[in-house]
Design a protein around this motif. Sequence first.
Motif, PDB file in Angstrom:
ATOM      1  N   GLY A   8       0.801  -1.132   0.147  1.00  0.00           N
ATOM      2  CA  GLY A   8       0.153   0.103  -0.210  1.00  0.00           C
ATOM      3  C   GLY A   8       0.955   1.283  -0.021  1.00  0.00           C
ATOM      4  N   GLY A  10      -0.081   4.320  -0.640  1.00  0.00           N
ATOM      5  CA  GLY A  10      -0.944   5.608  -0.770  1.00  0.00           C
ATOM      6  C   GLY A  10      -0.770   6.515   0.121  1.00  0.00           C
ATOM      7  N   ASN A  11      -1.443   7.417   0.727  1.00  0.00           N
ATOM      8  CA  ASN A  11      -1.277   8.495   1.537  1.00  0.00           C
ATOM      9  C   ASN A  11      -0.239   8.144   2.396  1.00  0.00           C
ATOM     10  OD1 ASN A  11      -2.903  10.462   0.045  1.00  0.00           O
ATOM     11  ND2 ASN A  11      -4.386   9.558   0.906  1.00  0.00           N
ATOM     12  N   LEU A  12      -0.292   7.428   3.320  1.00  0.00           N
ATOM     13  CA  LEU A  12       0.564   7.087   4.558  1.00  0.00           C
ATOM     14  C   LEU A  12       1.731   6.333   4.200  1.00  0.00           C
ATOM     15  CD1 LEU A  12       0.649   7.413   7.618  1.00  0.00           C
ATOM     16  CD2 LEU A  12      -0.563   5.157   7.825  1.00  0.00           C
ATOM     17  N   ASP A  35       2.009  -1.642  -4.754  1.00  0.00           N
ATOM     18  CA  ASP A  35       0.596  -0.933  -5.099  1.00  0.00           C
ATOM     19  C   ASP A  35      -0.022  -1.426  -6.111  1.00  0.00           C
ATOM     20  OD1 ASP A  35      -0.652   1.808  -3.463  1.00  0.00           O
ATOM     21  OD2 ASP A  35      -1.133   1.526  -5.394  1.00  0.00           O
ATOM     22  N   LYS A  36      -1.397  -1.008  -6.388  1.00  0.00           N
ATOM     23  CA  LYS A  36      -2.119  -1.571  -7.486  1.00  0.00           C
ATOM     24  C   LYS A  36      -1.790  -0.386  -8.510  1.00  0.00           C
ATOM     25  CE  LYS A  36      -6.363  -2.950  -4.974  1.00  0.00           C
ATOM     26  NZ  LYS A  36      -7.525  -2.475  -4.606  1.00  0.00           N
ATOM     27  N   VAL A  70      -2.864  -0.615   3.831  1.00  0.00           N
ATOM     28  CA  VAL A  70      -4.116  -0.479   3.034  1.00  0.00           C
ATOM     29  C   VAL A  70      -5.252  -0.122   3.823  1.00  0.00           C
ATOM     30  CG1 VAL A  70      -3.150  -2.349   1.455  1.00  0.00           C
ATOM     31  CG2 VAL A  70      -4.726  -3.170   3.299  1.00  0.00           C
ATOM     32  N   GLN A  71      -6.397   0.231   3.179  1.00  0.00           N
ATOM     33  CA  GLN A  71      -7.609   0.603   3.988  1.00  0.00           C
ATOM     34  C   GLN A  71      -7.967  -0.754   4.621  1.00  0.00           C
ATOM     35  OE1 GLN A  71      -9.008   3.561   4.001  1.00  0.00           O
ATOM     36  NE2 GLN A  71      -7.689   4.594   2.894  1.00  0.00           N
ATOM     37  N   GLN A  74      -9.809  -3.488   2.834  1.00  0.00           N
ATOM     38  CA  GLN A  74      -9.080  -4.146   1.769  1.00  0.00           C
ATOM     39  C   GLN A  74      -8.055  -5.051   2.404  1.00  0.00           C
ATOM     40  OE1 GLN A  74      -7.024  -0.481   0.555  1.00  0.00           O
ATOM     41  NE2 GLN A  74      -8.307  -0.687  -1.664  1.00  0.00           N
ATOM     42  N   THR A  95      -0.877  -0.882   9.933  1.00  0.00           N
ATOM     43  CA  THR A  95      -1.239   0.719  10.313  1.00  0.00           C
ATOM     44  C   THR A  95      -2.694   0.781  10.108  1.00  0.00           C
ATOM     45  OG1 THR A  95      -1.357   1.179   7.885  1.00  0.00           O
ATOM     46  CG2 THR A  95       0.933   1.386   8.665  1.00  0.00           C
ATOM     47  N   THR A  97      -6.572   0.835  10.627  1.00  0.00           N
ATOM     48  CA  THR A  97      -7.257   1.634  11.743  1.00  0.00           C
ATOM     49  C   THR A  97      -8.245   0.396  12.218  1.00  0.00           C
ATOM     50  OG1 THR A  97      -6.982   3.499  10.880  1.00  0.00           O
ATOM     51  CG2 THR A  97      -8.957   3.503  12.528  1.00  0.00           C
ATOM     52  N   MET A 117      -0.148   3.484  14.985  1.00  0.00           N
ATOM     53  CA  MET A 117      -1.056   4.187  14.435  1.00  0.00           C
ATOM     54  C   MET A 117      -0.388   5.779  14.267  1.00  0.00           C
ATOM     55  SD  MET A 117      -4.047   5.434  13.600  1.00  0.00           S
ATOM     56  CE  MET A 117      -4.513   3.674  13.759  1.00  0.00           C
ATOM     57  N   PRO A 118      -0.071   5.875  13.121  1.00  0.00           N
ATOM     58  CA  PRO A 118       0.656   7.230  12.748  1.00  0.00           C
ATOM     59  C   PRO A 118      -0.600   8.453  12.484  1.00  0.00           C
ATOM     60  CG  PRO A 118       1.230   5.635  11.248  1.00  0.00           C
ATOM     61  CD  PRO A 118      -0.092   5.198  11.980  1.00  0.00           C
ATOM     62  N   THR A 120      -1.352  12.169   9.674  1.00  0.00           N
ATOM     63  CA  THR A 120      -0.827  12.870   8.377  1.00  0.00           C
ATOM     64  C   THR A 120       0.496  13.720   8.596  1.00  0.00           C
ATOM     65  OG1 THR A 120      -2.498  14.280   8.832  1.00  0.00           O
ATOM     66  CG2 THR A 120      -2.983  12.615   7.095  1.00  0.00           C
TER      67      THR A 120
HETATM   68  N1  LIG Z   1      -3.838   8.639   6.538  1.00  0.00           N
HETATM   69  C1  LIG Z   1      -3.375   8.523   7.829  1.00  0.00           C
HETATM   70  O1  LIG Z   1      -3.426   9.665   8.370  1.00  0.00           O
HETATM   71  C2  LIG Z   1      -3.685   7.358   8.702  1.00  0.00           C
HETATM   72  C3  LIG Z   1      -3.242   7.451   9.654  1.00  0.00           C
HETATM   73  C4  LIG Z   1      -3.356   6.540  10.551  1.00  0.00           C
HETATM   74  C5  LIG Z   1      -3.652   4.914   9.935  1.00  0.00           C
HETATM   75  N2  LIG Z   1      -4.012   5.028   8.652  1.00  0.00           N
HETATM   76  C6  LIG Z   1      -4.323   3.864   8.100  1.00  0.00           C
HETATM   77  O2  LIG Z   1      -3.531   3.421   7.235  1.00  0.00           O
HETATM   78  C7  LIG Z   1      -4.044   2.657   6.162  1.00  0.00           C
HETATM   79  C8  LIG Z   1      -3.715   3.332   4.876  1.00  0.00           C
HETATM   80  O3  LIG Z   1      -4.307   4.695   4.728  1.00  0.00           O
HETATM   81  P1  LIG Z   1      -4.014   5.529   3.553  1.00  0.00           P
HETATM   82  O4  LIG Z   1      -4.404   6.912   3.906  1.00  0.00           O
HETATM   83  O5  LIG Z   1      -2.479   5.493   3.255  1.00  0.00           O
HETATM   84  O6  LIG Z   1      -4.640   4.737   2.313  1.00  0.00           O
HETATM   85  P2  LIG Z   1      -4.751   4.795   0.537  1.00  0.00           P
HETATM   86  O7  LIG Z   1      -4.209   6.078   0.430  1.00  0.00           O
HETATM   87  O8  LIG Z   1      -6.201   4.256   0.336  1.00  0.00           O
HETATM   88  O9  LIG Z   1      -3.487   3.818   0.367  1.00  0.00           O
HETATM   89  C9  LIG Z   1      -3.723   2.506   0.239  1.00  0.00           C
HETATM   90  C10 LIG Z   1      -2.896   2.013  -1.079  1.00  0.00           C
HETATM   91  O10 LIG Z   1      -2.948   0.378  -0.957  1.00  0.00           O
HETATM   92  C11 LIG Z   1      -3.461   0.048  -2.349  1.00  0.00           C
HETATM   93  N3  LIG Z   1      -3.850  -1.207  -2.092  1.00  0.00           N
HETATM   94  C12 LIG Z   1      -4.989  -1.812  -1.601  1.00  0.00           C
HETATM   95  N4  LIG Z   1      -5.173  -2.936  -1.781  1.00  0.00           N
HETATM   96  C13 LIG Z   1      -3.969  -3.281  -2.324  1.00  0.00           C
HETATM   97  C14 LIG Z   1      -3.369  -4.644  -3.080  1.00  0.00           C
HETATM   98  N5  LIG Z   1      -4.346  -5.725  -2.595  1.00  0.00           N
HETATM   99  N6  LIG Z   1      -2.351  -4.697  -3.562  1.00  0.00           N
HETATM  100  C15 LIG Z   1      -1.568  -3.485  -3.857  1.00  0.00           C
HETATM  101  N7  LIG Z   1      -2.222  -2.405  -3.257  1.00  0.00           N
HETATM  102  C16 LIG Z   1      -3.140  -2.320  -2.555  1.00  0.00           C
HETATM  103  C17 LIG Z   1      -4.430   1.071  -2.756  1.00  0.00           C
HETATM  104  O11 LIG Z   1      -4.581   1.033  -3.963  1.00  0.00           O
HETATM  105  P3  LIG Z   1      -6.391   1.406  -4.565  1.00  0.00           P
HETATM  106  O12 LIG Z   1      -6.320   2.796  -4.143  1.00  0.00           O
HETATM  107  O13 LIG Z   1      -6.242   1.357  -5.818  1.00  0.00           O
HETATM  108  O14 LIG Z   1      -7.219   0.480  -3.966  1.00  0.00           O
HETATM  109  C18 LIG Z   1      -3.817   2.356  -2.336  1.00  0.00           C
HETATM  110  O15 LIG Z   1      -2.817   3.003  -3.183  1.00  0.00           O
HETATM  111  C19 LIG Z   1      -5.428   2.758   6.375  1.00  0.00           C
HETATM  112  O16 LIG Z   1      -5.932   1.523   6.907  1.00  0.00           O
HETATM  113  C20 LIG Z   1      -5.596   3.907   7.487  1.00  0.00           C
HETATM  114  O17 LIG Z   1      -6.491   3.773   8.134  1.00  0.00           O
HETATM  115  C21 LIG Z   1      -4.004   6.173   7.839  1.00  0.00           C
END
Ligand SMILES: NC(=O)c1ccc[n+]([C@@H]2O[C@H](COP(=O)([O-])OP(=O)(O)OC[C@H]3O[C@@H](n4cnc5c(N)ncnc54)[C@H](OP(=O)(O)O)[C@@H]3O)[C@@H](O)[C@H]2O)c1
Length: 264
Positions: A8, A10-12, A35-36, A70-71, A74, A95, A97, A117-118, A120
């Motif tokens: 994953g 993505g953002n984090l 990542d996808k 990942v979310q 997912q 990571t 949630t 648990m980080p 942004t």
């Molecule tokens: N952002 C924050 O501040 C924060 C803080 C603490 C915890 N978290 C947790 O951290 C996790 C990630 O958050 P995020 O904001 O980084 O999410 P995100 O931006 O949606 O990133 C997740 C990435 O993983 C990819 N992915 C999903 N399933 C996959 C698979 N089977 N194979 C390869 N890649 C895959 C997604 O691709 P697609 O979009 O194409 O599906 C996406 O690019 C979440 O569970 C969230 O609850 C986030």
Amino acid sequence: MNKITIIGGGNLGKSIISGLAGSDLFEAKNITVVDKSIYNLKEVEDKLGVSTSQNIAESIENVKWVILCVQPRQLDAVLEKIKDIVTTDQILISTVTGTSITEINEIVPSNKVVRVMPNTGAAKKLSMTCIAANDDVKEELEIVKKMFDTIGETLIIEERLMQAATVLGASGIAFFLRFLRAMIQGGIQMGFHPHEAQIIAVQTAIGAATLVAENGTHPEREIDKVTTPQGCTIEGLNEMEHQGLSSSVIKGVMASYEKINTIK
Ligand SMILES: NC(=O)c1ccc[n+]([C@@H]2O[C@H](COP(=O)([O-])OP(=O)(O)OC[C@H]3O[C@@H](n4cnc5c(N)ncnc54)[C@H](OP(=O)(O)O)[C@@H]3O)[C@@H](O)[C@H]2O)c1
């Protein structure tokens, strides 16, 4: 085995990768991002020189650490993909949630799991990351702490407090920003242009937080230093309290906490 894979990007994921790639914990080539999205992969490859893959199975071969980023919806699919491939000496770092260590171990029973648990702030290496693991994961917990030290402050907590950490630390970013927005609106009403009010409010927030962080004082000690008897600060503070500032913040935090306990 000093290799790590992040599932994953993505953002984090990107923030974590940036911290790890800039540290002396792993060589960039030993960090693999899965990542996808080819765009996400190209971005981290170009910027950070890390390895990338779209194949989860291949990417976790001979890797000691696997970060699940990942979310929540997912996660099960990813765990199903890795459950027959992971070896017992591989450490999973989640990571995600709201998913407990026990729930992860229901699908992948033989691996040690560390939850993190980080927030942004990680994008600016100013994350607050709370970390939890079971009692048998001691040495690995310290190494994971070092990993997340590369993107900000870390604190090891009991897993039972992980939901509270999510509200205070991760949702906390939104709570502080809403207060910041209100300060900016007040500044505009007093006559500043929005961008001027924002510069003043943001720098003041950084100053206030830094005073408490670096002096180690309670916020009220720093408040006392700017509160002249019968002055304008105490007038403003008391009006905010009459309008319920502290009470509404505490109630908001608790509403968020009640909600998080009903999700999933
Ligand atoms: N952002 C924050 O501040 C924060 C803080 C603490 C915890 N978290 C947790 O951290 C996790 C990630 O958050 P995020 O904001 O980084 O999410 P995100 O931006 O949606 O990133 C997740 C990435 O993983 C990819 N992915 C999903 N399933 C996959 C698979 N089977 N194979 C390869 N890649 C895959 C997604 O691709 P697609 O979009 O194409 O599906 C996406 O690019 C979440 O569970 C969230 O609850 C986030």
